[in-house]
Design an enzyme around this catalytic site. Structure first.
Site, short mmCIF file in Angstrom:
data_model
loop_
_atom_site.label_atom_id
_atom_site.label_comp_id
_atom_site.label_asym_id
_atom_site.label_seq_id
_atom_site.Cartn_x
_atom_site.Cartn_y
_atom_site.Cartn_z
N GLU A 1 2.74 -0.49 -5.80
CA GLU A 1 2.12 0.74 -5.31
C GLU A 1 3.20 1.81 -5.19
O GLU A 1 3.94 1.84 -4.21
CB GLU A 1 1.47 0.48 -3.96
CG GLU A 1 0.42 -0.62 -3.97
CD GLU A 1 0.18 -1.19 -2.58
OE1 GLU A 1 -0.19 -0.43 -1.67
OE2 GLU A 1 0.36 -2.40 -2.38
N HIS B 1 -4.44 3.11 4.40
CA HIS B 1 -5.09 3.54 3.16
C HIS B 1 -6.20 4.58 3.35
O HIS B 1 -7.26 4.51 2.73
CB HIS B 1 -5.64 2.32 2.41
CG HIS B 1 -4.59 1.37 1.91
ND1 HIS B 1 -3.31 1.76 1.60
CD2 HIS B 1 -4.62 0.02 1.67
CE1 HIS B 1 -2.61 0.71 1.19
NE2 HIS B 1 -3.37 -0.36 1.22
N HIS C 1 -3.84 0.94 -6.41
CA HIS C 1 -3.78 -0.38 -5.78
C HIS C 1 -4.23 -1.51 -6.71
O HIS C 1 -4.95 -2.42 -6.28
CB HIS C 1 -4.60 -0.36 -4.48
CG HIS C 1 -4.10 -1.29 -3.42
ND1 HIS C 1 -4.10 -2.66 -3.57
CD2 HIS C 1 -3.56 -1.05 -2.21
CE1 HIS C 1 -3.61 -3.21 -2.48
NE2 HIS C 1 -3.26 -2.25 -1.63
C1 GAL Z 1 -1.41 -3.27 0.76
C2 GAL Z 1 -0.72 -3.43 2.06
C3 GAL Z 1 -1.05 -4.82 2.58
C4 GAL Z 1 -2.53 -5.02 2.67
C5 GAL Z 1 -3.18 -4.66 1.35
C6 GAL Z 1 -4.68 -4.66 1.40
O1 GAL Z 1 -1.14 -2.01 0.23
O2 GAL Z 1 0.67 -3.25 1.93
O3 GAL Z 1 -0.45 -5.04 3.84
O4 GAL Z 1 -3.06 -4.23 3.70
O5 GAL Z 1 -2.80 -3.37 0.94
O6 GAL Z 1 -5.17 -5.93 1.74
#
Ligand code: GAL
Length: 342
Positions: A307, A107, A177
């Protein structure tokens, strides 16, 4: 359709954060804020007209600034999802990123777009957020200028329109998210989900694609027919969905229906449309004891994310749809979260 601007708070370094409430005639309200260009709340009626906030989050800016914030509602970038070992190369030059998720980059790094105060203003029927990420920020090449416009229709569609340009070749992958809970709280395992995808990207135990695109046919990953999220979840790798579903490429750049979720008791529905080739379906497997809105405590599988994005680790998979952006090109993607009742 109306939009009101309000004060949302100040960051630790004294930067003012604005919030905007978008409302429509049906009584739907959406609050977005300039910190992380995030969605703070989405209030929609159920089939009996009862309103609830259907996204997880905090009561005030302070919660979002805290280290417990699992990207609630935020815009993730420059590269949402993972890049293996925090490394990729572009035109023969190797770039190295913070490994902030086990061995991988997640991210956008230590201070991704979710942690920036964006410029934000009302423009016509939308809230326009913009942000310039300097060359080299978090290890990524090129000054990237991004815009994200939020608008709400009378048909209860919340539209997110992304655009970006760069002055040097770079990679990018932007997503939202939000963690949805169409009952307004509690487990999401009884929500009925449908994802229009025949294949998904198989991942290793650090959630990096192996390169294999596997058919969902006959497996716990098959969500083509609506089923409760909880029905096969215990058979899913890692005990919960956290996988990128490969979507058919949208024709002519029009958003296509990627997923539909229904909360059976109140009847609220969420449809997710996108121009992207993928959607990461994440069932909040890592939520644990997070003190959220109105005294709620969020735990495992009490929120789900859709997402919309390019596939994880694409910079290291030339065979995947490209995430490269070159000077002179414009990145443009649209995501629509459409609410209703059954
Ligand atoms: C998501 C990801 C998860 C986790 C989450 C944040 O986008 O796929 O594995 O990292 O974000 O906790």
């Amino acid at each position: 359709m109306g939009i009101e601007q309000e004060y949302f708070g100040k960051t630790g370094d004294g930067r003012e954060v604005a919030a905007f409430v978008l409302s429509n005639a049906g009584g739907m309200h959406v609050k977005v804020a300039s910190y992380g260009a995030m969605i703070v709340s989405i209030e929609v009626p159920d089939r009996g007209g009862r309103m609830a906030d259907v996204v997880l989050g905090f009561d005030a800016l302070g919660g979002y600034l805290g280290k417990d914030n699992p990207y609630f509602g935020a815009c993730c970038g420059r590269y949402a999802n993972r890049i293996a070992k925090g490394r990729f190369s572009l035109d023969g030059v190797e770039y190295s990123l913070a490994q902030n998720n086990g061995p991988n980059a997640l991210h956008g790094g230590l201070a991704g777009f979710d942690k920036k105060v964006w410029d934000a203003k009302i423009e016509g029927d939308s809230v326009r957020m913009s942000f310039a990420s300097p060359d080299g920020e978090e290890g990524y090449p090129g000054t990237l200028k991004i815009e994200l416009a939020y608008s709400l229709s009378e048909e209860n569609e919340l539209k997110l329109e992304y655009s970006a340009t760069t002055d040097r070749k770079t990679v990018l992958n932007l997503t939202n998210h939000s963690y949805f809970n169409l009952a307004g709280g509690g487990s999401i395992l009884d929500h009925i989900v449908q994802i229009n995808a025949e294949r998904y990207t198989v991942v290793d135990d650090t959630a990096i694609p192996t390169g294999e695109l596997r058919t969902v046919d006959g497996t716990e990953m098959d969500l083509r027919q609506p089923i409760p999220i909880g029905q096969n979840i215990s058979s899913v790798q890692g005990g919960g969905y956290d996988h990128n579903y490969c979507l058919g490429q949208s024709a002519g750049g029009e958003p296509v229906l990627a997923a539909r979720v229904v909360e059976p008791r109140g009847g609220r529905t969420l449809e997710c449309l996108t121009t992207e080739p993928g959607v990461q379906f994440y069932t909040g497997n890592f939520l644990e004891n997070i003190g959220g809105k109105g005294g709620a405590v969020y735990n495992r599988q009490e929120g789900f994310c859709l997402e919309t994005q390019h596939w994880p680790d694409s910079p290291n998979h030339p065979e995947f749809p490209t995430t490269e952006l070159a000077p002179g090109e414009t990145y443009a993607q649209t995501c629509i979260y459409r609410f209703g009742t059954d």
